[in-house]
Write a protein that holds these residues in place. Sequence first.
Motif, PDB file in Angstrom:
ATOM      1  N   TYR A  23       0.850  -1.203   0.000  1.00 57.17           N
ATOM      2  CA  TYR A  23       0.000   0.000   0.000  1.00 57.17           C
ATOM      3  C   TYR A  23       0.880   1.246   0.000  1.00 57.17           C
ATOM      4  N   LYS A  25       0.750   4.177  -1.301  1.00 56.21           N
ATOM      5  CA  LYS A  25       0.153   5.510  -1.214  1.00 56.21           C
ATOM      6  C   LYS A  25      -0.369   5.812   0.192  1.00 56.21           C
ATOM      7  N   SER A  26      -0.327   4.836   1.066  1.00 56.46           N
ATOM      8  CA  SER A  26      -0.866   5.017   2.417  1.00 56.46           C
ATOM      9  C   SER A  26       0.176   5.586   3.370  1.00 56.46           C
ATOM     10  N   THR A  51      -5.393   7.144   3.785  1.00 57.91           N
ATOM     11  CA  THR A  51      -5.283   7.273   2.334  1.00 57.91           C
ATOM     12  C   THR A  51      -6.135   8.461   1.900  1.00 57.91           C
ATOM     13  N   GLU A  54     -10.218   9.497  -2.448  1.00 57.45           N
ATOM     14  CA  GLU A  54     -10.538   8.821  -3.714  1.00 57.45           C
ATOM     15  C   GLU A  54      -9.745   7.537  -3.941  1.00 57.45           C
ATOM     16  N   ASP A  55      -8.830   7.205  -3.030  1.00 57.44           N
ATOM     17  CA  ASP A  55      -8.066   5.962  -3.174  1.00 57.44           C
ATOM     18  C   ASP A  55      -8.968   4.745  -2.964  1.00 57.44           C
ATOM     19  N   TYR A  56      -8.472   3.622  -3.460  1.00 57.66           N
ATOM     20  CA  TYR A  56      -9.232   2.386  -3.358  1.00 57.66           C
ATOM     21  C   TYR A  56      -9.334   1.920  -1.900  1.00 57.66           C
ATOM     22  N   ARG A  57     -10.374   1.149  -1.637  1.00 54.43           N
ATOM     23  CA  ARG A  57     -10.560   0.577  -0.305  1.00 54.43           C
ATOM     24  C   ARG A  57      -9.570  -0.571  -0.136  1.00 54.43           C
ATOM     25  N   ILE A  58      -8.906  -0.590   1.011  1.00 53.24           N
ATOM     26  CA  ILE A  58      -7.947  -1.653   1.302  1.00 53.24           C
ATOM     27  C   ILE A  58      -8.702  -2.821   1.931  1.00 53.24           C
ATOM     28  N   ASN A  59      -8.702  -3.945   1.249  1.00 56.88           N
ATOM     29  CA  ASN A  59      -9.358  -5.145   1.773  1.00 56.88           C
ATOM     30  C   ASN A  59      -8.301  -6.076   2.346  1.00 56.88           C
ATOM     31  N   GLN A  65      -8.368   1.354   7.767  1.00 59.07           N
ATOM     32  CA  GLN A  65      -8.116   2.450   6.837  1.00 59.07           C
ATOM     33  C   GLN A  65      -8.972   3.657   7.190  1.00 59.07           C
ATOM     34  N   PHE A  67      -9.980   7.479   5.424  1.00 55.21           N
ATOM     35  CA  PHE A  67      -9.911   8.276   4.205  1.00 55.21           C
ATOM     36  C   PHE A  67      -9.845   9.752   4.579  1.00 55.21           C
TER      37      PHE A  67
END
Length: 152
Positions: A23, A25-26, A51, A54-59, A65, A67
């Motif tokens: 990850y 960008k986190s 994050t 608009e970043d993707y959800r971390i699964n 996480q 936002f």
Amino acid sequence: MKEKGIYSTVPETAEIDVIMLKYPKSVCTGRSAFFYHSLTDEIPEFYYLATRREDYRINDVRVKQSFMNDNIFSRGIDEIQYNNSQIRIYDKERMLVELLRFRKKIPMDYYKEIILNYRKQIDRLDIGLVEDYAFMFKNGEGIMRAVQMEVL
């Protein structure tokens, strides 16, 4: 192979290295940041990562996480070395502001431990930077009052 798609030539790779690689960008925040900054000795159950909104959800079951809007996300990002791991993390000044913003959601004993550790390091903090971070938020004056009363 450490995880699907992640390989290492080093046999003993720390899990935080895998998280940071997976990850990129986190940014470490919350309980993770307090731990890596040595403000608490309580090892967090999860990796707390911030994050952009608009970043993707971390699964990932290991990650909690949060936002953030772009205007506050990038302020205070630093990189530190922790036990041979390179970690993207919010600096101590930003984390002091975050601690005071969310103090009502944090267990009192945990909060007190971190505040006491901030008091021990007060001479190494940039209070002007704390103020800059505080005023990114609506309650900037309230955050600075709390800094005055609880840390200084």
